[in-house]
Design a protein around this motif. Structure first.
Motif, PDB file in Angstrom:
ATOM      1  N   ARG A  37      20.513 -14.063  28.081  1.00  0.00           N
ATOM      2  CA  ARG A  37      20.508 -12.615  28.204  1.00  0.00           C
ATOM      3  C   ARG A  37      21.615 -12.186  29.155  1.00  0.00           C
ATOM      4  O   ARG A  37      22.038 -12.951  30.024  1.00  0.00           O
ATOM      5  CB  ARG A  37      19.155 -12.112  28.700  1.00  0.00           C
ATOM      6  N   GLN A  38      22.049 -10.968  28.942  1.00  0.00           N
ATOM      7  CA  GLN A  38      23.085 -10.415  29.806  1.00  0.00           C
ATOM      8  C   GLN A  38      22.776  -8.945  30.065  1.00  0.00           C
ATOM      9  O   GLN A  38      22.737  -8.139  29.133  1.00  0.00           O
ATOM     10  CB  GLN A  38      24.468 -10.568  29.179  1.00  0.00           C
ATOM     11  N   ALA A  39      22.554  -8.652  31.329  1.00  0.00           N
ATOM     12  CA  ALA A  39      22.316  -7.281  31.763  1.00  0.00           C
ATOM     13  C   ALA A  39      23.648  -6.656  32.168  1.00  0.00           C
ATOM     14  O   ALA A  39      24.590  -7.375  32.520  1.00  0.00           O
ATOM     15  CB  ALA A  39      21.332  -7.263  32.923  1.00  0.00           C
ATOM     16  N   GLU A  45      22.933 -15.297  31.404  1.00  0.00           N
ATOM     17  CA  GLU A  45      22.070 -16.336  31.963  1.00  0.00           C
ATOM     18  C   GLU A  45      21.150 -16.893  30.894  1.00  0.00           C
ATOM     19  O   GLU A  45      20.745 -16.183  29.974  1.00  0.00           O
ATOM     20  CB  GLU A  45      21.229 -15.786  33.124  1.00  0.00           C
ATOM     21  N   GLY A  46      20.826 -18.170  31.025  1.00  0.00           N
ATOM     22  CA  GLY A  46      19.919 -18.792  30.095  1.00  0.00           C
ATOM     23  C   GLY A  46      18.483 -18.448  30.414  1.00  0.00           C
ATOM     24  O   GLY A  46      18.091 -18.390  31.579  1.00  0.00           O
ATOM     25  N   ASP A  88      13.871  -7.381  32.919  1.00  0.00           N
ATOM     26  CA  ASP A  88      14.116  -8.121  31.679  1.00  0.00           C
ATOM     27  C   ASP A  88      15.044  -7.348  30.735  1.00  0.00           C
ATOM     28  O   ASP A  88      15.453  -7.873  29.691  1.00  0.00           O
ATOM     29  CB  ASP A  88      12.800  -8.407  30.949  1.00  0.00           C
ATOM     30  N   THR A  89      15.352  -6.116  31.091  1.00  0.00           N
ATOM     31  CA  THR A  89      16.253  -5.313  30.260  1.00  0.00           C
ATOM     32  C   THR A  89      17.623  -5.969  30.170  1.00  0.00           C
ATOM     33  O   THR A  89      18.251  -6.257  31.189  1.00  0.00           O
ATOM     34  CB  THR A  89      16.385  -3.896  30.839  1.00  0.00           C
ATOM     35  N   ALA A  90      18.066  -6.237  28.952  1.00  0.00           N
ATOM     36  CA  ALA A  90      19.333  -6.937  28.747  1.00  0.00           C
ATOM     37  C   ALA A  90      19.586  -7.050  27.247  1.00  0.00           C
ATOM     38  O   ALA A  90      18.701  -6.764  26.432  1.00  0.00           O
ATOM     39  CB  ALA A  90      19.303  -8.329  29.366  1.00  0.00           C
ATOM     40  N   ILE A  91      20.778  -7.499  26.924  1.00  0.00           N
ATOM     41  CA  ILE A  91      21.045  -7.940  25.553  1.00  0.00           C
ATOM     42  C   ILE A  91      20.678  -9.420  25.488  1.00  0.00           C
ATOM     43  O   ILE A  91      21.105 -10.211  26.337  1.00  0.00           O
ATOM     44  CB  ILE A  91      22.514  -7.742  25.166  1.00  0.00           C
ATOM     45  N   TYR A  92      19.885  -9.763  24.508  1.00  0.00           N
ATOM     46  CA  TYR A  92      19.432 -11.141  24.338  1.00  0.00           C
ATOM     47  C   TYR A  92      20.199 -11.793  23.191  1.00  0.00           C
ATOM     48  O   TYR A  92      20.297 -11.218  22.095  1.00  0.00           O
ATOM     49  CB  TYR A  92      17.934 -11.190  24.074  1.00  0.00           C
ATOM     50  N   TYR A  93      20.711 -12.982  23.467  1.00  0.00           N
ATOM     51  CA  TYR A  93      21.505 -13.729  22.492  1.00  0.00           C
ATOM     52  C   TYR A  93      20.854 -15.083  22.223  1.00  0.00           C
ATOM     53  O   TYR A  93      20.273 -15.685  23.123  1.00  0.00           O
ATOM     54  CB  TYR A  93      22.909 -14.009  23.026  1.00  0.00           C
ATOM     55  N   GLY A 114      23.558 -10.609  19.320  1.00  0.00           N
ATOM     56  CA  GLY A 114      22.693 -10.079  20.365  1.00  0.00           C
ATOM     57  C   GLY A 114      21.769  -8.980  19.881  1.00  0.00           C
ATOM     58  O   GLY A 114      22.050  -8.302  18.886  1.00  0.00           O
ATOM     59  N   THR A 115      20.670  -8.818  20.591  1.00  0.00           N
ATOM     60  CA  THR A 115      19.732  -7.734  20.317  1.00  0.00           C
ATOM     61  C   THR A 115      19.308  -7.135  21.655  1.00  0.00           C
ATOM     62  O   THR A 115      19.033  -7.862  22.613  1.00  0.00           O
ATOM     63  CB  THR A 115      18.514  -8.230  19.505  1.00  0.00           C
ATOM     64  N   GLN A 116      19.293  -5.817  21.715  1.00  0.00           N
ATOM     65  CA  GLN A 116      19.011  -5.118  22.971  1.00  0.00           C
ATOM     66  C   GLN A 116      17.507  -5.054  23.225  1.00  0.00           C
ATOM     67  O   GLN A 116      16.731  -4.660  22.337  1.00  0.00           O
ATOM     68  CB  GLN A 116      19.586  -3.701  22.920  1.00  0.00           C
TER      69      GLN A 116
END
Length: 121
Positions: A37-39, A45-46, A88-93, A114-116
């Protein structure tokens, strides 16, 4: 090779969410799938990984809230998140690597778009 994430959205704090990563273009049984994920303003970060042998790994800080599973018949890996928090808000890859989970981002050669995930408090 293609990875497509889905399942993101707006969720209230304390809720749960299941993200999916659908894979195509390679032998799915032979790959490890990592979730990241990336905020905004932060490094990627994993958040966990599942190996080709179904071994799962999570950062200590996320154990108990994050769970990864795979369905090889559907070429899909799932990330279940419980007790969602605003942080936990982030784009998840999701990302794929050969056989075993890798410790660093650059070791995953294949990535989804990614998904937001947005958690409202």
């Amino acid at each position: 090779v293609q990875l497509v994430e889905s399942g993101g959205g707006l969720v209230q704090a304390g809720g749960s969410l299941r993200l999916s990563c659908a894979a195509s273009g390679f032998t799915f049984d032979d790959v490890a799938i990592g979730w990241f994920r990336q905020a905004p303003g932060k490094e990627r970060e994993g958040v966990g990984c599942i190996s080709a042998g179904d071994n799962t790994f999570y950062p200590d800080s996320l154990k108990g809230r994050f769970s990864i599973s795979r369905d090889n018949a559907k070429n899909t890996v799932y990330l279940q998140i419980h007790s969602l928090k605003a942080e936990d808000t982030a784009i998840y890859y999701c990302a794929a690597a050969e056989f075993s989970c890798k410790p660093t981002v650059p070791e995953y050669p294949y990535w989804g778009q990614g998904t937001q995930v947005t958690v409202s408090s």
